[in-house]
Design a protein around this motif. Sequence first.
Motif, PDB file in Angstrom:
ATOM      1  N   ARG A   1      -3.481   7.691 -10.422  1.00 25.79           N
ATOM      2  CA  ARG A   1      -2.995   6.402 -10.910  1.00 25.79           C
ATOM      3  C   ARG A   1      -3.953   5.805 -11.926  1.00 25.79           C
ATOM      4  O   ARG A   1      -3.534   5.249 -12.959  1.00 25.79           O
TER       5      ARG A   1
ATOM      6  N   ASP B   1       0.864  -1.190   0.000  1.00 25.90           N
ATOM      7  CA  ASP B   1       0.000   0.000   0.000  1.00 25.90           C
ATOM      8  C   ASP B   1       0.901   1.241   0.000  1.00 25.90           C
ATOM      9  O   ASP B   1       1.244   1.786   1.044  1.00 25.90           O
TER      10      ASP B   1
ATOM     11  N   SER C   1      -2.448  10.400  -6.011  1.00 28.92           N
ATOM     12  CA  SER C   1      -3.708   9.905  -5.474  1.00 28.92           C
ATOM     13  C   SER C   1      -4.157   8.705  -6.306  1.00 28.92           C
ATOM     14  O   SER C   1      -3.599   8.409  -7.365  1.00 28.92           O
ATOM     15  N   GLN C   2      -5.185   8.016  -5.834  1.00 28.40           N
ATOM     16  CA  GLN C   2      -5.701   6.870  -6.568  1.00 28.40           C
ATOM     17  C   GLN C   2      -6.292   7.285  -7.904  1.00 28.40           C
ATOM     18  O   GLN C   2      -6.201   6.546  -8.890  1.00 28.40           O
TER      19      GLN C   2
ATOM     20  N   TYR D   1      -7.084   0.709  -7.718  1.00 28.75           N
ATOM     21  CA  TYR D   1      -5.927   0.627  -6.832  1.00 28.75           C
ATOM     22  C   TYR D   1      -6.103  -0.430  -5.746  1.00 28.75           C
ATOM     23  O   TYR D   1      -5.127  -1.029  -5.279  1.00 28.75           O
ATOM     24  N   THR D   2      -7.345  -0.726  -5.361  1.00 30.32           N
ATOM     25  CA  THR D   2      -7.586  -1.688  -4.281  1.00 30.32           C
ATOM     26  C   THR D   2      -7.264  -3.128  -4.690  1.00 30.32           C
ATOM     27  O   THR D   2      -7.226  -4.010  -3.830  1.00 30.32           O
TER      28      THR D   2
ATOM     29  N   MET E   1       0.302   4.200  -1.618  1.00 30.92           N
ATOM     30  CA  MET E   1      -0.324   5.507  -1.835  1.00 30.92           C
ATOM     31  C   MET E   1      -0.265   6.394  -0.593  1.00 30.92           C
ATOM     32  O   MET E   1      -0.271   7.630  -0.711  1.00 30.92           O
TER      33      MET E   1
END
Length: 510
Positions: free
Chosen positions: A291, A278, A287-288, A423-424, A280
């Motif tokens: 990305r 992780d 930020s997500q 991103y998750t 970020m």
Amino acid sequence: MSTQLDKEASKFHRIRKMAPPKVLLGQHLQSTTSLRKGITTRSQNSLLPNVLKPNGSRETRAKRKAEVSPPKEKTHKRHAFANITNAITTSLVGQNHPVKKIVTQIKPVESNVASEKPADVAVTKAAATKAKPVLRPKPVVKKDDKTKIVNKIVNSRLSEDFEKSEDSLYVSALEDITDSVKRTRKSNNIFKVDEEKRNEKIEKPAEKDEKREPTPTNEHKKVSAASLLIAIPVRKLPEGVEWDFDVENWQDPYQVSHYAMDIFEYLKERERLFPVGDYMSRQICLSQWMRALLVDWMVEVQESFELNHETLYLAVKLVDLYLTKMTVVRETLQLLGAASLFIASKFDERIPPMVEDFLYICDGAYTQKELIKMEMNVLKIVNFDLGIPLSYRFLRRYARCAKVSMPTLTLARYILEHSLMDYTMIRFSDSKMAAAALLLALIMKDLGGWNLTLEYYSGYKLDDIRDICILLNQALHKKHKETLKNVHNKYSHKIFFEVAKLPLKDTLEI
């Protein structure tokens, strides 16, 4: 006047012939330049400046031409084997070198020598002695000397090691010579062996061979080994597995059925060498959303350059691995994406784009030096190890083993490529992501769920991928902005069976 004009014309032609080829090449390059618009997929000419025109177009480069090669010197080819001795006039290659013969005509000397001058006589004698070739008489071979000649030939061919050994290859090979040759062998120190002892040594193994059973020759062994490689093995599959995909394609060299299971087990073991954490929370300027925007731009580049899907997945993986260990500002994020695509294309593409192409798609925001420097930094972070397991490769393996149709596989590819922007999803392994994407595609197509065949080839049970499948379905329901529509528009085309337009499942009953 005409003669003066002719002189000027001939002088002009001579100057034109003497002009170097580089000048003519430069004139040709200037005459063949043209303009084009849009994103280019190949590099521009390094000789011409890479400058954008006011209307947004750029100059293209002409084809490179090789410089005029220097004149080749007329030399004879060198053969692998030359003459062994000076006495041999023909080489082993088979070329006959003619021997130059000196032909001289000598006037017959008259018997009346007193009439000639003494100086003339001396000159003629000297010329006769110099011009007359020396004739070598051929040796007369008598019948009695034949044995001596054969003996010399045999002695010259034998080495010291074979001379000392009684059971040498030469002894067995020269047993069928005439009686005269055998007599010479007895006189030499080389072959001091009694014929009776030799016959006894030859007869004893013969008696033993009669008692022994016939042993298989090397030819039979080779045939049996080849038959074992070609023969299709018989495997015992677990209960519930419908077919053995590798055995069915055992004779297809492109499927590599002999090692397919071992290869993908090895790739699953290598996943732990490339962990993505992780990152970020440590990236101050990112930020997500940024990305996701970068990944969407990389999908557009992959589609514009017509790159392989493996290139896209590897580039995104390189971005995540670099951001896990290094901090990047917002202005350098696009440079990181371009450098990752540049590395991945050189690893997976047959004809990768050039540096100028990636600089052009970045709209001239970076220089060539900056791009190459970022490429070096990314390679150092991954320790120059680009054999990273990719989810796309696992998905293709699982789909083949399950024998799903091409539209179903394309739907799973759309789900997996859509998850690149989320991103998750970076915390899950690539092999599990591929299995969950295929499971969701089967559910959306109403083709059943996770069966024992997929469990056998993937190595994952339903409980291992259930949560990931639910997260993928939720990600498809998210409505992205217009700036993140490249993946959806790509898989809405007829080439991809318009799988992006299929209705989604509100709830999954897994």
